[in-house]
Design an enzyme around this catalytic site. Structure first.
Site, PDB file in Angstrom:
ATOM      1  N   CYS A   1       1.085  -1.909  -0.014  1.00  0.00           N
ATOM      2  CA  CYS A   1       0.314  -0.035  -0.203  1.00  0.00           C
ATOM      3  C   CYS A   1       0.981   1.066  -0.147  1.00  0.00           C
ATOM      4  O   CYS A   1       1.733   1.206  -0.696  1.00  0.00           O
ATOM      5  CB  CYS A   1      -1.117  -0.189   1.626  1.00  0.00           C
ATOM      6  SG  CYS A   1      -2.106   0.929   1.301  1.00  0.00           S
TER       7      CYS A   1
ATOM      8  N   HIS B   1      -3.693  -5.631   1.138  1.00  0.00           N
ATOM      9  CA  HIS B   1      -3.828  -6.025   2.486  1.00  0.00           C
ATOM     10  C   HIS B   1      -3.831  -7.351   2.950  1.00  0.00           C
ATOM     11  O   HIS B   1      -5.614  -7.724   1.906  1.00  0.00           O
ATOM     12  CB  HIS B   1      -4.374  -5.322   3.620  1.00  0.00           C
ATOM     13  CG  HIS B   1      -4.130  -3.814   3.368  1.00  0.00           C
ATOM     14  ND1 HIS B   1      -2.407  -3.182   3.773  1.00  0.00           N
ATOM     15  CD2 HIS B   1      -4.314  -2.422   2.914  1.00  0.00           C
ATOM     16  CE1 HIS B   1      -3.155  -1.709   3.561  1.00  0.00           C
ATOM     17  NE2 HIS B   1      -4.017  -1.232   3.382  1.00  0.00           N
TER      18      HIS B   1
END
Length: 496
Positions: A336, A441
């Site tokens: 991310c 994630h």
């Protein structure tokens, strides 16, 4: 409602364990946290965002995460500014002064409407709601228009249990002091105490418990022992007992950098649990860049303020240490915000996360990222291509950036993507195969994907086998068993 004498007193854990106990009895139970301030979050089935702790508590109830479980989520981007998420959607970013407002007349004063809307919907669908407070109910400066603790409890006429952490010391001062700072009606709302994380001989504690009950007129509903190696999804910041993995004597070294605004560090729980991995977090504000020496795999996690955290990383000399790590054969991963840092440039023209501007990134991957106000929230599944065979992978995305890969990828990281978007939007791998980054994630939660990443990084030990979900279930059962043994369940049941 479970309230605590301080942050990290055990509210999240106690709610999760009680949720599992009630669910075991076949009761329809759901978790509820009116307002959460945390950087660990989860994506709901309907594409919303809630605190990671409420997703854990939902799992304890046998439920999928839902935005009503956590109607207000605040994600700090700086010491004074936070993104405000209402019913799963990011509405705005506010300075603390605007959120609380003069004389408590800021946004917080109207947020109770969203809280009660979610609460009333849940009340119609479930037999029991287990509510978690936030921080402490005795924060004098935050009492006006409170929606997280006693303000909510009084609004819905909810009984309260107060929990304190004895492992930190001063447990009687915590409980008596908190009680003393509450109004008479709030004091009456507290039906008893739970003392958490006790180690030692309970007989030595008993005189203190007797005094506490006599002094306050309120019962001690239980003393919960310190549960060693209990690993459940953390609500927010790393605390000392979460930071390192188990000491297994493993020689394969994985290091995760921690910056001031690290988010979703729960991504790395599977690595911490792996018996063949020597795992540790490195706080870039305090650790030396030399601590990366000897690491096999270094990971850059997510961030709520990517450009500021990137600048901190550079200022502390970790950019040079990362280049040295890769030059000498180490592998590097970015997740991310860490993925964005691996690129060439990060632009924030509208000041989505902080002051508008542009930052030179680390230039490990051919990427350019532009931060935008609209947030991507999605559960994603596909296939991860790191070795000779692709393996199944699933996870979730939570980010404001749009990342563009420059040129044609010689090696795609993901072969299949179920969102209808190009697989390159999810992540990419360097031409030499030493570095990869992605927006996914939870990439390590699936055992096959975890094994594939470790094998790519040079690990030659045994496969992990157990998924994080299976481990979570085992830990929730262990927690529930402990609470059933050490809490006065008859008294607790009388409160429902």
């Amino acid at each position: 409602m479970i309230q605590g004498t301080a942050s990290d007193a055990g509210k999240t854990t106690l709610v999760a364990g009680l949720c599992r106990l009630l669910a075991r009895q076949g009761l329809k139970v759901a978790p509820f946290k009116p307002q959460n301030m945390a950087l660990n979050s989860a994506v709901t089935e309907d594409g919303g965002e809630i605190g990671r702790a409420q997703a854990l508590q939902a799992a304890a109830c046998g439920l999928k995460p839902h935005t009503d479980f956590n109607p207000i989520l605040l994600k700090p981007g700086s010491d004074t500014r936070a993104q405000v998420i209402v019913h799963g959607k990011a509405l705005t970013s506010l300075e603390a002064s605007a959120f609380f407002g003069p004389e408590g007349k800021g946004y917080k004063a109207i947020a109770i409407e969203a809280v009660l809307e979610s609460y009333n919907r849940l009340k119609q669908s479930f037999d029991y709601l287990l509510v978690e407070g936030a921080g402490s109910p005795a924060e004098i400066n935050l009492r006006e228009n409170d929606i997280a603790n006693m303000g909510f409890a009084e609004a819905v006429d909810c009984p309260v249990i107060l929990v304190a952490d004895i492992d930190k010391g001063g447990v009687f001062a915590q409980l008596v002091g908190t009680l003393a700072l509450l109004s008479e009606s709030e004091q009456a709302r507290i039906k008893g105490f739970v003392i958490n994380r006790f180690r030692g001989d309970i007989n030595l504690l008993q005189p203190g418990l007797d005094w506490l009950e006599a002094h306050t007129g309120k019962p001690v509903l239980g003393v919960v022992p310190y549960l060693h190696n209990l690993l459940l999804d953390a609500e927010d910041a790393l605390v000392p007992y979460q930071q390192a993995g188990a000491d297994s004597g493993a020689r394969f070294r994985v290091r995760v950098l921690v910056y001031p605004r690290t988010s979703n560090h729960t991504d790395f729980d599977p690595l911490r649990l792996h018996p063949g991995v020597d795992f540790d977090y490195l706080d870039i504000q305090h650790a030396s860049p030399d601590a990366l020496q000897g690491a096999d795999l270094v990971i850059l996690p997510g961030s709520k303020n990517v450009r500021a955290d990137l600048e901190c990383l550079k200022t502390k000399g970790f950019d040079c240490a990362l280049r040295k790590h890769v030059r000498y054969g180490g592998k590097l991963v970015g997740i991310c915000g860490g993925y964005q840092m691996l690129g060439i440039e990060i632009d924030d023209p509208d000041g989505v996360e902080d002051t508008p501007g542009s930052s030179d990134a680390l230039e490990f991957l051919p990427l350019i990222t532009e931060l935008e106000g609209s947030k991507v929230l999605a559960n994603v599944s596909g296939e991860l291509s790191l070795g000779e065979e692709a393996v199944a992978v699933k996870g979730y995305e939570i980010h404001c950036g749009r990342t563009t890969v420059l040129g044609q990828l010689s090696r795609p990281l993901f072969l299949v993507d179920d969102t209808g978007n190009p697989a390159s939007d999810r992540g990419c791998i360097s031409d030499d195969g030493a570095i990869f980054g992605c927006y996914l994630h939870g990439i390590f939660d699936t055992p096959a994907a975890l094994d594939a990443v470790l094998a790519w990084a040079g690990y030659r030990g045994a496969a992990r086998g157990t998924s994080l979900e299976e481990h979570r279930e085992q830990q929730l059962e262990r927690l529930a068993d402990t609470l059933a043994e050490h809490l006065d369940m008859a008294r607790l049941n009388s409160l429902f």
